[in-house]
Motif scaffolding. Structure first.
Motif, PDB file in Angstrom:
ATOM      1  N   ALA A  55     -23.782 -11.148   4.679  1.00 60.36           N
ATOM      2  CA  ALA A  55     -24.393 -10.668   3.467  1.00 60.36           C
ATOM      3  C   ALA A  55     -24.784  -9.295   3.608  1.00 60.36           C
ATOM      4  O   ALA A  55     -24.558  -8.415   2.632  1.00 60.36           O
ATOM      5  CB  ALA A  55     -25.430 -11.556   2.941  1.00 60.36           C
ATOM      6  N   ILE A  56     -25.263  -8.843   5.045  1.00 60.23           N
ATOM      7  CA  ILE A  56     -25.543  -7.435   4.977  1.00 60.23           C
ATOM      8  C   ILE A  56     -24.141  -6.502   5.108  1.00 60.23           C
ATOM      9  O   ILE A  56     -24.270  -5.490   4.653  1.00 60.23           O
ATOM     10  CB  ILE A  56     -26.333  -7.371   6.493  1.00 60.23           C
ATOM     11  N   GLY A 345     -36.727  -7.968   0.655  1.00 66.70           N
ATOM     12  CA  GLY A 345     -36.675  -9.381   1.227  1.00 66.70           C
ATOM     13  C   GLY A 345     -36.526 -10.494  -0.096  1.00 66.70           C
ATOM     14  O   GLY A 345     -35.792 -10.461  -0.687  1.00 66.70           O
ATOM     15  N   TYR A 346     -37.431 -11.609   0.003  1.00 61.65           N
ATOM     16  CA  TYR A 346     -37.352 -12.449  -0.721  1.00 61.65           C
ATOM     17  C   TYR A 346     -38.627 -13.012  -1.310  1.00 61.65           C
ATOM     18  O   TYR A 346     -39.712 -12.636  -0.595  1.00 61.65           O
ATOM     19  CB  TYR A 346     -36.562 -13.687  -0.378  1.00 61.65           C
ATOM     20  N   ALA A 347     -38.505 -13.656  -2.629  1.00 61.71           N
ATOM     21  CA  ALA A 347     -40.073 -13.980  -3.248  1.00 61.71           C
ATOM     22  C   ALA A 347     -40.417 -15.280  -2.506  1.00 61.71           C
ATOM     23  O   ALA A 347     -39.700 -16.274  -2.165  1.00 61.71           O
ATOM     24  CB  ALA A 347     -39.729 -14.274  -4.636  1.00 61.71           C
ATOM     25  N   PHE A 348     -41.877 -15.459  -2.437  1.00 64.51           N
ATOM     26  CA  PHE A 348     -42.450 -16.284  -1.673  1.00 64.51           C
ATOM     27  C   PHE A 348     -43.884 -16.505  -2.303  1.00 64.51           C
ATOM     28  O   PHE A 348     -44.634 -15.742  -2.762  1.00 64.51           O
ATOM     29  CB  PHE A 348     -42.630 -16.164  -0.151  1.00 64.51           C
ATOM     30  N   SER A 349     -44.329 -17.919  -2.311  1.00 60.75           N
ATOM     31  CA  SER A 349     -45.621 -18.201  -2.694  1.00 60.75           C
ATOM     32  C   SER A 349     -46.202 -18.686  -1.367  1.00 60.75           C
ATOM     33  O   SER A 349     -47.656 -18.456  -1.431  1.00 60.75           O
ATOM     34  CB  SER A 349     -45.641 -19.462  -3.706  1.00 60.75           C
ATOM     35  N   PRO A 365     -26.275 -16.765   1.965  1.00 61.61           N
ATOM     36  CA  PRO A 365     -25.900 -15.301   1.930  1.00 61.61           C
ATOM     37  C   PRO A 365     -26.126 -15.181   0.515  1.00 61.61           C
ATOM     38  O   PRO A 365     -25.779 -15.936  -0.346  1.00 61.61           O
ATOM     39  CB  PRO A 365     -24.414 -15.268   2.198  1.00 61.61           C
ATOM     40  N   VAL A 366     -26.621 -14.007   0.110  1.00 65.60           N
ATOM     41  CA  VAL A 366     -26.872 -13.504  -1.378  1.00 65.60           C
ATOM     42  C   VAL A 366     -26.176 -12.045  -1.290  1.00 65.60           C
ATOM     43  O   VAL A 366     -26.324 -11.282  -0.598  1.00 65.60           O
ATOM     44  CB  VAL A 366     -28.214 -13.503  -1.617  1.00 65.60           C
ATOM     45  N   SER A 367     -25.373 -11.868  -2.556  1.00 65.16           N
ATOM     46  CA  SER A 367     -24.824 -10.605  -2.791  1.00 65.16           C
ATOM     47  C   SER A 367     -25.718 -10.024  -3.871  1.00 65.16           C
ATOM     48  O   SER A 367     -25.707 -10.408  -4.967  1.00 65.16           O
ATOM     49  CB  SER A 367     -23.396 -10.799  -3.017  1.00 65.16           C
ATOM     50  N   CYS A 368     -26.435  -8.922  -3.521  1.00 65.62           N
ATOM     51  CA  CYS A 368     -27.346  -8.094  -4.572  1.00 65.62           C
ATOM     52  C   CYS A 368     -26.544  -7.396  -5.494  1.00 65.62           C
ATOM     53  O   CYS A 368     -26.934  -6.936  -6.564  1.00 65.62           O
ATOM     54  CB  CYS A 368     -28.351  -7.443  -3.572  1.00 65.62           C
ATOM     55  N   ALA A 369     -25.248  -7.066  -5.044  1.00 62.69           N
ATOM     56  CA  ALA A 369     -24.312  -6.377  -6.152  1.00 62.69           C
ATOM     57  C   ALA A 369     -24.143  -7.517  -7.343  1.00 62.69           C
ATOM     58  O   ALA A 369     -23.632  -6.998  -8.365  1.00 62.69           O
ATOM     59  CB  ALA A 369     -23.004  -6.165  -5.617  1.00 62.69           C
ATOM     60  N   LEU A 370     -24.466  -8.601  -7.255  1.00 62.06           N
ATOM     61  CA  LEU A 370     -24.084  -9.594  -8.204  1.00 62.06           C
ATOM     62  C   LEU A 370     -25.528 -10.043  -8.958  1.00 62.06           C
ATOM     63  O   LEU A 370     -25.343 -10.447  -9.851  1.00 62.06           O
ATOM     64  CB  LEU A 370     -23.431 -10.817  -7.576  1.00 62.06           C
ATOM     65  N   GLU A 371     -26.498  -9.442  -8.417  1.00 60.97           N
ATOM     66  CA  GLU A 371     -27.722  -9.687  -9.113  1.00 60.97           C
ATOM     67  C   GLU A 371     -28.160  -8.564 -10.022  1.00 60.97           C
ATOM     68  O   GLU A 371     -27.560  -7.575 -10.139  1.00 60.97           O
ATOM     69  CB  GLU A 371     -29.074  -9.930  -8.062  1.00 60.97           C
ATOM     70  N   ASP A 381     -39.497 -18.705  -6.024  1.00 59.13           N
ATOM     71  CA  ASP A 381     -39.390 -18.511  -4.828  1.00 59.13           C
ATOM     72  C   ASP A 381     -37.942 -18.677  -4.204  1.00 59.13           C
ATOM     73  O   ASP A 381     -37.172 -19.452  -4.394  1.00 59.13           O
ATOM     74  CB  ASP A 381     -40.207 -19.887  -4.262  1.00 59.13           C
ATOM     75  N   GLY A 382     -37.745 -17.718  -3.100  1.00 56.24           N
ATOM     76  CA  GLY A 382     -36.423 -17.649  -2.484  1.00 56.24           C
ATOM     77  C   GLY A 382     -35.652 -16.522  -2.983  1.00 56.24           C
ATOM     78  O   GLY A 382     -34.722 -16.161  -2.309  1.00 56.24           O
ATOM     79  N   ALA A 383     -36.031 -16.167  -4.316  1.00 60.09           N
ATOM     80  CA  ALA A 383     -35.082 -15.308  -4.947  1.00 60.09           C
ATOM     81  C   ALA A 383     -35.199 -13.906  -4.234  1.00 60.09           C
ATOM     82  O   ALA A 383     -36.146 -13.357  -3.691  1.00 60.09           O
ATOM     83  CB  ALA A 383     -35.330 -14.957  -6.278  1.00 60.09           C
ATOM     84  N   ARG A 384     -34.018 -13.432  -3.969  1.00 64.30           N
ATOM     85  CA  ARG A 384     -33.904 -11.889  -3.238  1.00 64.30           C
ATOM     86  C   ARG A 384     -34.243 -10.787  -4.555  1.00 64.30           C
ATOM     87  O   ARG A 384     -34.055 -10.867  -5.384  1.00 64.30           O
ATOM     88  CB  ARG A 384     -32.686 -11.465  -2.876  1.00 64.30           C
ATOM     89  N   THR A 385     -35.456  -9.906  -3.668  1.00 59.26           N
ATOM     90  CA  THR A 385     -35.752  -8.730  -4.468  1.00 59.26           C
ATOM     91  C   THR A 385     -34.751  -7.807  -4.860  1.00 59.26           C
ATOM     92  O   THR A 385     -34.614  -7.055  -5.779  1.00 59.26           O
ATOM     93  CB  THR A 385     -37.107  -8.332  -3.852  1.00 59.26           C
ATOM     94  N   CYS A 386     -33.688  -7.702  -3.947  1.00 61.34           N
ATOM     95  CA  CYS A 386     -32.568  -6.676  -4.172  1.00 61.34           C
ATOM     96  C   CYS A 386     -32.915  -5.260  -4.414  1.00 61.34           C
ATOM     97  O   CYS A 386     -32.579  -4.660  -5.219  1.00 61.34           O
ATOM     98  CB  CYS A 386     -31.651  -7.151  -5.243  1.00 61.34           C
ATOM     99  N   VAL A 387     -34.114  -4.754  -3.698  1.00 61.50           N
ATOM    100  CA  VAL A 387     -34.534  -3.355  -3.999  1.00 61.50           C
ATOM    101  C   VAL A 387     -33.659  -2.493  -3.796  1.00 61.50           C
ATOM    102  O   VAL A 387     -33.430  -1.153  -4.524  1.00 61.50           O
ATOM    103  CB  VAL A 387     -35.822  -3.233  -3.070  1.00 61.50           C
ATOM    104  N   GLN A 388     -32.566  -2.577  -3.104  1.00 63.18           N
ATOM    105  CA  GLN A 388     -31.533  -1.621  -2.716  1.00 63.18           C
ATOM    106  C   GLN A 388     -30.669  -1.210  -3.770  1.00 63.18           C
ATOM    107  O   GLN A 388     -29.832  -0.243  -3.887  1.00 63.18           O
ATOM    108  CB  GLN A 388     -30.739  -1.815  -1.519  1.00 63.18           C
ATOM    109  N   THR A 389     -30.627  -2.290  -4.818  1.00 68.21           N
ATOM    110  CA  THR A 389     -29.804  -1.991  -6.173  1.00 68.21           C
ATOM    111  C   THR A 389     -30.585  -1.166  -7.257  1.00 68.21           C
ATOM    112  O   THR A 389     -30.034  -0.879  -8.116  1.00 68.21           O
ATOM    113  CB  THR A 389     -29.289  -3.311  -6.655  1.00 68.21           C
TER     114      THR A 389
END
Length: 496
Positions: A55-56, A345-349, A365-371, A381-389
């Protein structure tokens, strides 16, 4: 247009003048400077926390390279204990490049693909300690281990047993000896003063360099004597980037300054100074001449809003505060101090919760390009924050490139609004309040209309207009009406 009036656009060296011919006379408006500025090379890093190597690699090609990041910090690539929590990665079992984030082959492929996208790879190196497990076990890749026995790597004699506290754990952070020879929450503490231990660690780093990494974040560097770390990295090739994690603590004898002789350090004081004004609306300019108090020199400093540890602890602004998080990152990226590190990172409680995994225990793996490319109001919880996008982050990377080495000038404070100029290159302004604020910032930017890169993102100039908001510089001033909890940034490369 009357026959005796015609528009004339005349080009001069470094200037454009708009002229009208009226009755045989030529009247020209004041010239508008045409400034050519070459953007500086990218320098900003990003930490992609607990993201698999595949994913990186995708992120390097789809978002990091195109958006102007210079390097990416990965999570530790070593074999680790088999646990679901994120901190399992920070309990090494062996130096094999085989973890729930991917295989050695996938790691090598990631480095090659990131290099191809113009993004260097920095590996998080856990070399202060091994596991904190009292019960013998088997690591992710099948390596057997005991608390102080790691076959083929370390034996009991290679570890500290400080004898300074009842359980050998650190209890007093004002004691240098405890901090650097006792155990951090039961983690088996390596005797990094031992030449054989140093050689083993150096060999691990050299193996990662052979796979193409550009350098290392030295995890828990504070818990190793600076001379020990220096000896470990001394044999590495010239140009290897060393980034030491040294948390500055009030009244503590160990300081980040001890570690700047062989690389950069993460300056935790920066975030501690950055975020309080965002919550109380009282801004004060940092020391603009010379070194900043309680900060390492700028060329040795890595600065951040939060990271994987502080977002679970001391950080006062994180992804949960979307508007303030954008403001904080905008101010950091607009500053002239240190090298910024954006965090994704990713969301968490549950602060111990690891990233989502598949049925085999591998991180998904998660593609932030698709988020979505904007921060969410709420994350599962667990969702990527995808700050880079986020367009605001990409836009501020462009702002930083055009700001280059221009100094930061004295700021302007207007109620809950604050802003400053990077001399002749760009202006940033923020409003942390709940009402619209007008702020007027003196600037040496040429007069004209500019595209805001926070609302418009990277390449905000489109078809002689702006993708986002437009602001005008006139008579050496830019006047900005800031909506509540927003940021604005204009730069010399975004003039219409």
């Amino acid at each position: 247009m009357p026959h005796n009036v015609r528009a004339v656009v005349r080009a001069a060296v470094g200037a454009l003048a708009a002229c009208l011919v009226v009755g045989g006379l030529v009247a020209c408006s004041p010239t508008v400077e045409s400034v050519e500025v070459e953007p500086a090379p990218p320098d900003v890093g990003i930490q992609l926390f607990q993201l698999p190597w595949t994913a990186i690699a995708d992120e390097c090609e789809t978002t990091l390279g195109p958006n102007g990041f210079a390097w990416v910090l990965t999570s530790p690539p070593n074999e680790h204990i088999v646990r679901d929590e994120w901190w399992a990665s920070y309990q090494p079992v062996s130096h094999a490049i085989d973890s729930r984030l991917g295989s050695r082959e996938e790691f090598a492929d990631m480095v090659e693909r990131c290099d191809g996208a113009g993004v260097a790879v920095i590996a998080d190196a856990v070399v202060n300690h091994m596991t904190g497990q009292d019960t013998p076990g088997t690591g992710w890749a099948g390596s057997a281990y005991e608390h102080y026995e790691y076959p083929g790597l370390y034996t009991d004699a290679d570890f500290h047993h400080c004898g300074l506290t009842a359980d050998d754990d650190i209890q007093d952070y004002t004691s240098r000896e405890q901090v650097q020879t006792c155990e951090l929450v039961n983690l088996a503490d390596l005797d990094t003063a031992s030449p054989s231990v140093q050689a083993t660690i150096t060999a691990y780093l050299e193996d990662l360099l052979a796979l193409g990494v550009a350098g290392f974040r030295i995890d828990a560097a504070k818990h190793m004597a600076a001379d020990d770390v220096a000896a470990i990295v001394a044999p590495l090739p010239a140009g290897t980037r060393i980034m030491s994690e040294v948390i500055r603590g009030g009244g503590e004898p160990i300081t980040p300054e001890e570690y700047v002789g062989f690389g950069e350090v993460f300056e935790f004081t920066y975030a501690r100074d950055l975020t309080p004004p965002l919550q109380n609306g009282v801004f004060n300019d940092p020391e603009l001449d010379g070194d900043r108090p309680l900060h390492v020199p700028s060329d040795s400093a890595l600065v951040f809003v939060d990271n994987h540890d502080t977002e679970r602890g001391e950080a006062r602004v994180t992804y949960r505060d979307a508007a303030m998080y954008i403001i904080a990152n905008a101010l950091m990226l607009a500053d002239d101090y240190g090298t910024p590190v954006v965090y994704s990172g990713y969301a968490f409680s549950d602060r111990d919760a690891g990233a989502p995994t598949d049925s085999d225990g591998r991180v998904t793996p998660v593609s932030c390009a698709l988020e979505t490319d904007v921060p969410a109001d709420d994350y599962d919880d667990g969702a990527r924050t995808c700050v880079q996008t986020w367009p605001a982050v990409a836009g501020m990377l462009e702002f930083r490139a055009f700001a280059g080495d221009a100094p930061r000038l004295e700021g302007v404070d207007a109620g809950d609004a604050y802003g400053f100029e990077r001399e002749g290159r760009g202006v940033v302004a923020v409003n942390v309040g709940s009402e619209t604020q007008r702020i007027e910032i003196p600037t040496s930017l040429p007069s004209g209309k500019y595209c805001d890169v926070v609302s418009g993102g990277r390449d905000a100039v489109v078809d002689d207009g702006c993708r986002g908001e437009t602001y005008t510089v006139s008579d050496g001033t830019v006047r900005i009406d800031l909506a509540p909890q927003t940021a604005v940034a204009i730069h010399i490369g975004g003039r219409l």
